[in-house]
Design a protein around this motif. Structure first.
Motif, PDB file in Angstrom:
ATOM      1  N   LEU A   1      49.105  -6.727  16.526  1.00  0.00           N
ATOM      2  CA  LEU A   1      49.237  -8.100  17.002  1.00  0.00           C
ATOM      3  C   LEU A   1      50.717  -8.460  16.999  1.00  0.00           C
ATOM      4  O   LEU A   1      51.389  -8.304  15.978  1.00  0.00           O
ATOM      5  CB  LEU A   1      48.474  -9.064  16.101  1.00  0.00           C
ATOM      6  N   ILE A   2      51.236  -8.946  18.118  1.00  0.00           N
ATOM      7  CA  ILE A   2      52.664  -9.217  18.243  1.00  0.00           C
ATOM      8  C   ILE A   2      52.894 -10.725  18.234  1.00  0.00           C
ATOM      9  O   ILE A   2      52.507 -11.436  19.163  1.00  0.00           O
ATOM     10  CB  ILE A   2      53.246  -8.591  19.520  1.00  0.00           C
ATOM     11  N   GLY A   3      53.515 -11.218  17.157  1.00  0.00           N
ATOM     12  CA  GLY A   3      53.851 -12.619  17.049  1.00  0.00           C
ATOM     13  C   GLY A   3      55.174 -12.919  17.743  1.00  0.00           C
ATOM     14  O   GLY A   3      55.949 -12.019  18.074  1.00  0.00           O
ATOM     15  N   HIS A   4      55.434 -14.204  17.945  1.00  0.00           N
ATOM     16  CA  HIS A   4      56.649 -14.611  18.646  1.00  0.00           C
ATOM     17  C   HIS A   4      56.940 -16.075  18.336  1.00  0.00           C
ATOM     18  O   HIS A   4      56.056 -16.829  17.917  1.00  0.00           O
ATOM     19  CB  HIS A   4      56.479 -14.418  20.161  1.00  0.00           C
ATOM     20  N   PRO A   5      58.174 -16.520  18.553  1.00  0.00           N
ATOM     21  CA  PRO A   5      58.502 -17.932  18.340  1.00  0.00           C
ATOM     22  C   PRO A   5      57.843 -18.810  19.400  1.00  0.00           C
ATOM     23  O   PRO A   5      57.452 -18.312  20.466  1.00  0.00           O
ATOM     24  CB  PRO A   5      60.031 -17.965  18.458  1.00  0.00           C
ATOM     25  N   PRO A   6      57.708 -20.105  19.136  1.00  0.00           N
ATOM     26  CA  PRO A   6      56.988 -20.996  20.056  1.00  0.00           C
ATOM     27  C   PRO A   6      57.821 -21.407  21.260  1.00  0.00           C
ATOM     28  O   PRO A   6      58.117 -22.580  21.479  1.00  0.00           O
ATOM     29  CB  PRO A   6      56.641 -22.197  19.166  1.00  0.00           C
ATOM     30  N   LEU A   7      58.207 -20.416  22.069  1.00  0.00           N
ATOM     31  CA  LEU A   7      59.007 -20.658  23.264  1.00  0.00           C
ATOM     32  C   LEU A   7      58.207 -20.463  24.544  1.00  0.00           C
ATOM     33  O   LEU A   7      58.733 -20.722  25.633  1.00  0.00           O
ATOM     34  CB  LEU A   7      60.234 -19.730  23.279  1.00  0.00           C
ATOM     35  N   GLY A   8      56.965 -19.973  24.421  1.00  0.00           N
ATOM     36  CA  GLY A   8      56.129 -19.722  25.591  1.00  0.00           C
ATOM     37  C   GLY A   8      56.106 -18.256  25.959  1.00  0.00           C
ATOM     38  O   GLY A   8      57.131 -17.567  25.918  1.00  0.00           O
ATOM     39  N   LEU A   9      54.931 -17.752  26.341  1.00  0.00           N
ATOM     40  CA  LEU A   9      54.781 -16.342  26.672  1.00  0.00           C
ATOM     41  C   LEU A   9      55.643 -15.943  27.863  1.00  0.00           C
ATOM     42  O   LEU A   9      56.165 -14.826  27.896  1.00  0.00           O
ATOM     43  CB  LEU A   9      53.309 -16.022  26.979  1.00  0.00           C
ATOM     44  N   ARG A  10      55.770 -16.810  28.853  1.00  0.00           N
ATOM     45  CA  ARG A  10      56.565 -16.451  30.035  1.00  0.00           C
ATOM     46  C   ARG A  10      58.023 -16.233  29.653  1.00  0.00           C
ATOM     47  O   ARG A  10      58.665 -15.276  30.115  1.00  0.00           O
ATOM     48  CB  ARG A  10      56.449 -17.545  31.094  1.00  0.00           C
ATOM     49  N   LYS A  11      58.554 -17.089  28.829  1.00  0.00           N
ATOM     50  CA  LYS A  11      59.953 -16.947  28.414  1.00  0.00           C
ATOM     51  C   LYS A  11      60.149 -15.731  27.516  1.00  0.00           C
ATOM     52  O   LYS A  11      61.192 -15.073  27.556  1.00  0.00           O
ATOM     53  CB  LYS A  11      60.421 -18.214  27.703  1.00  0.00           C
TER      54      LYS A  11
ATOM     55  N   LEU B   1      51.026 -19.638  21.545  1.00  0.00           N
ATOM     56  CA  LEU B   1      50.911 -20.511  20.385  1.00  0.00           C
ATOM     57  C   LEU B   1      50.555 -21.935  20.807  1.00  0.00           C
ATOM     58  O   LEU B   1      50.849 -22.361  21.932  1.00  0.00           O
ATOM     59  CB  LEU B   1      52.228 -20.529  19.610  1.00  0.00           C
ATOM     60  N   PRO B   2      49.939 -22.706  19.919  1.00  0.00           N
ATOM     61  CA  PRO B   2      49.612 -24.107  20.231  1.00  0.00           C
ATOM     62  C   PRO B   2      50.856 -24.899  20.608  1.00  0.00           C
ATOM     63  O   PRO B   2      51.909 -24.761  19.986  1.00  0.00           O
ATOM     64  CB  PRO B   2      49.005 -24.624  18.921  1.00  0.00           C
ATOM     65  N   GLY B   3      50.730 -25.721  21.643  1.00  0.00           N
ATOM     66  CA  GLY B   3      51.832 -26.572  22.064  1.00  0.00           C
ATOM     67  C   GLY B   3      52.925 -25.870  22.835  1.00  0.00           C
ATOM     68  O   GLY B   3      53.954 -26.473  23.132  1.00  0.00           O
ATOM     69  N   SER B   4      52.739 -24.590  23.182  1.00  0.00           N
ATOM     70  CA  SER B   4      53.773 -23.811  23.864  1.00  0.00           C
ATOM     71  C   SER B   4      53.286 -23.345  25.228  1.00  0.00           C
ATOM     72  O   SER B   4      52.089 -23.315  25.507  1.00  0.00           O
ATOM     73  CB  SER B   4      54.162 -22.586  23.024  1.00  0.00           C
ATOM     74  N   GLY B   5      54.249 -22.952  26.057  1.00  0.00           N
ATOM     75  CA  GLY B   5      53.910 -22.377  27.348  1.00  0.00           C
ATOM     76  C   GLY B   5      53.060 -23.293  28.201  1.00  0.00           C
ATOM     77  O   GLY B   5      53.396 -24.458  28.416  1.00  0.00           O
ATOM     78  N   GLU B   6      51.926 -22.762  28.662  1.00  0.00           N
ATOM     79  CA  GLU B   6      51.034 -23.510  29.537  1.00  0.00           C
ATOM     80  C   GLU B   6      50.016 -24.349  28.769  1.00  0.00           C
ATOM     81  O   GLU B   6      49.206 -25.048  29.377  1.00  0.00           O
ATOM     82  CB  GLU B   6      50.299 -22.534  30.467  1.00  0.00           C
ATOM     83  N   ARG B   7      50.064 -24.309  27.449  1.00  0.00           N
ATOM     84  CA  ARG B   7      49.112 -25.082  26.660  1.00  0.00           C
ATOM     85  C   ARG B   7      49.562 -26.543  26.551  1.00  0.00           C
ATOM     86  O   ARG B   7      50.750 -26.844  26.715  1.00  0.00           O
ATOM     87  CB  ARG B   7      48.939 -24.455  25.271  1.00  0.00           C
ATOM     88  N   PRO B   8      48.644 -27.467  26.274  1.00  0.00           N
ATOM     89  CA  PRO B   8      49.010 -28.891  26.194  1.00  0.00           C
ATOM     90  C   PRO B   8      50.090 -29.146  25.156  1.00  0.00           C
ATOM     91  O   PRO B   8      50.156 -28.482  24.117  1.00  0.00           O
ATOM     92  CB  PRO B   8      47.684 -29.562  25.805  1.00  0.00           C
ATOM     93  N   ARG B   9      50.975 -30.108  25.465  1.00  0.00           N
ATOM     94  CA  ARG B   9      52.021 -30.482  24.518  1.00  0.00           C
ATOM     95  C   ARG B   9      51.387 -31.023  23.236  1.00  0.00           C
ATOM     96  O   ARG B   9      50.294 -31.583  23.253  1.00  0.00           O
ATOM     97  CB  ARG B   9      52.926 -31.550  25.105  1.00  0.00           C
ATOM     98  N   TRP B  10      52.110 -30.882  22.135  1.00  0.00           N
ATOM     99  CA  TRP B  10      51.626 -31.283  20.822  1.00  0.00           C
ATOM    100  C   TRP B  10      52.642 -32.270  20.269  1.00  0.00           C
ATOM    101  O   TRP B  10      53.729 -31.888  19.837  1.00  0.00           O
ATOM    102  CB  TRP B  10      51.505 -30.047  19.952  1.00  0.00           C
TER     103      TRP B  10
END
Length: 245
Positions: A41-51, A76-85
């Motif tokens: 499983l590859i984690g990442h910072p909340p910058l969005g999958l596209r970025k 991640l929640p609130g990132s990328g194409e997911r609704p803002r948090w």
């Protein structure tokens, strides 16, 4: 889990985008294999999958092509194409203001930024893990790679299917996570950029010391936040090869 796209690469890697409910994700697997693959499983910072795509895909495709692992990530929640948090957006704004003013980042800001993300995202990672391990080409065991490090700490503490983890050091770790780190006992490898302008070196070293694992290794390299040496990709892969096979 619903697959939405598929791409085959010349290095023998099959990349598929998927959705799990409202959560987008990407899965990389060997294009052809007769055995069920271990999973990273590859984690990442909340910058969005596209970025983050190019950096994530580089690691994932290396794991698949060179070692035969499956690799997957989710938004991640609130990132990328997911609704803002709203709450996390406010915490990010508070963090930016403190850093721009060259002020200390207080525990309240760190807690508001990180703890809600951990609480919401860890169950999502576990749901993704359920779905991924139900696929016929994936059989485990499972490793966790990358950051946000607090998400990795919580996952390593509560998820028995994760047997090894390679974390990226970061100092924006709530004080409560240090106690959770003491309960983590799986083999660990921690990657630290010694001159990281975004992270406090001593805080990262204190967190490394807090982990309860009998096998834990610190990889420290000179350079800033984005200066991770290329050879560390293969160092992480060899770490997982020792523990996922």
């Amino acid at each position: 889990m619903h697959f939405t796209s598929e791409q085959r690469f010349d290095d023998g890697v099959l990349e598929r985008e998927f959705t799990l409910g409202e959560i987008p994700g990407i899965l990389w697997t060997p294009a052809s294999t007769s055995a069920r693959a271990p999973l990273v499983l590859i984690g990442h910072p909340p910058l969005g999958l596209r970025k983050m795509y190019s950096r994530l895909a580089e690691r994932a495709r290396h794991y698949v092509a060179e070692y035969g692992f499956a690799s997957a990530t989710i938004e991640l929640p609130g990132s990328g194409e997911r609704p803002r948090w709203a709450a996390v957006e406010q915490a990010r704004a508070d963090l930016r203001r403190a850093m721009e003013a060259d002020e200390p980042v207080g525990g309240e800001i760190i807690d508001a930024l990180v703890l809600p993300l951990v609480e919401k995202s860890v169950p999502e990672w576990q749901a993704a893990l359920d779905a991924l391990l139900s696929l016929p080409e994936i059989g485990g065991p499972v490793g966790y790679d990358g950051g946000v490090i607090s998400i990795g700490i919580r996952l390593a503490m509560v998820e028995p299917r994760i047997v090894a983890a390679c974390f990226f050091a970061g100092s924006l770790v709530p004080a409560a996570m240090f106690e959770e780190a003491r309960q983590v006992t799986i083999p660990l490898q921690l990657l630290l950029q010694w001159d990281d302008e975004r992270n406090d070196r001593q805080a990262a070293l204190d967190l490394f010391d807090a982990f309860g694992s009998k096998e834990k290794t610190l990889h420290a390299n000179t350079g800033g936040h984005t200066g991770v040496p290329q050879f560390e990709v293969d160092a992480g892969a060899r770490f997982f090869a020792r523990h996922l096979r």
